[in-house]
Design an enzyme around this catalytic site. Sequence first.
Site, PDB file in Angstrom:
ATOM      1  N   GLY A 209       4.762   7.072   1.361  1.00 39.18           N
ATOM      2  CA  GLY A 209       5.447   7.142   2.642  1.00 39.18           C
ATOM      3  C   GLY A 209       5.489   5.773   3.280  1.00 39.18           C
ATOM      4  O   GLY A 209       4.609   4.947   3.048  1.00 39.18           O
ATOM      5  N   GLY A 210       6.521   5.527   4.078  1.00 39.00           N
ATOM      6  CA  GLY A 210       6.642   4.226   4.720  1.00 39.00           C
ATOM      7  C   GLY A 210       6.644   3.113   3.691  1.00 39.00           C
ATOM      8  O   GLY A 210       7.427   3.121   2.739  1.00 39.00           O
ATOM      9  N   ASP A 211       5.759   2.132   3.869  1.00 36.60           N
ATOM     10  CA  ASP A 211       5.666   1.015   2.927  1.00 36.60           C
ATOM     11  C   ASP A 211       4.386   1.108   2.110  1.00 36.60           C
ATOM     12  O   ASP A 211       3.872   0.094   1.650  1.00 36.60           O
ATOM     13  CB  ASP A 211       5.735  -0.313   3.673  1.00 36.60           C
ATOM     14  CG  ASP A 211       4.585  -0.487   4.664  1.00 36.60           C
ATOM     15  OD1 ASP A 211       3.964   0.523   5.028  1.00 36.60           O
ATOM     16  OD2 ASP A 211       4.318  -1.628   5.069  1.00 36.60           O
ATOM     17  N   GLU A 212       3.867   2.321   1.920  1.00 36.46           N
ATOM     18  CA  GLU A 212       2.631   2.505   1.165  1.00 36.46           C
ATOM     19  C   GLU A 212       2.941   3.082  -0.222  1.00 36.46           C
ATOM     20  O   GLU A 212       3.597   4.115  -0.349  1.00 36.46           O
ATOM     21  CB  GLU A 212       1.674   3.437   1.913  1.00 36.46           C
ATOM     22  CG  GLU A 212       0.305   3.523   1.268  1.00 36.46           C
ATOM     23  CD  GLU A 212      -0.681   4.346   2.079  1.00 36.46           C
ATOM     24  OE1 GLU A 212      -1.854   3.954   2.176  1.00 36.46           O
ATOM     25  OE2 GLU A 212      -0.281   5.390   2.626  1.00 36.46           O
TER      26      GLU A 212
END
Length: 213
Positions: free
Chosen positions: A74-77
Amino acid sequence: LTGLPNRTLFRERLQQAIAAAPSNASVAVMLMDLDRFKEVNDTLGHHNGDLLLQEIGTRLHNVLRHDDTVARLGGDEFAILLPNVPGPEAAADAAEKVLESLVQPLVLRDMALDIGASIGIALFPRDAEDADTLLQRADVAMYVAKESHTGYELYSDERNQYSASRLALVAELRHAIQHKELSVVYQPKADLNSGHIAGVEALLRWQHPRQGF
């Protein structure tokens, strides 16, 4: 967006890898968080942020083994599963390869972007024996790497600040606010050239009934 597995599929594959792990090998989990990704979204827009995530996914695939799993949580992970590694050194080598793959700037809208990352590593059975604890401890190691700017960190009990006592302390903060255990101290900030006071810094202090000041 990236065509990569999500958190649910990554966890399933991690559980499978743990169940199938030979006694003389380890399973490594790496959690990776990009540096300055929010700046890309804020400056160039979410469309270009999406293009960046897709490029990151491609680069990770290119430096890892065929049996390894790359997921976007999720996101930049991102998360990486190394199902069969000799030990911590091999996992650290893989983390270095991942970081090296990000050294080459990414070009978006004719702009060369320098995107670094922080990676946390946890290994089965050394650090934990179940999937959820491995992910949590890789997350702890990732935040240590981010705070110390080392690029990557292997999980260590000594550096795990996210203990049960720390969680309990956070829970007590609401009680502290309600019972006026917090106070503010103001510290002047001086201009060294003129000697004049240029502002103040507000420091919030907690007089804890058991832990003290």
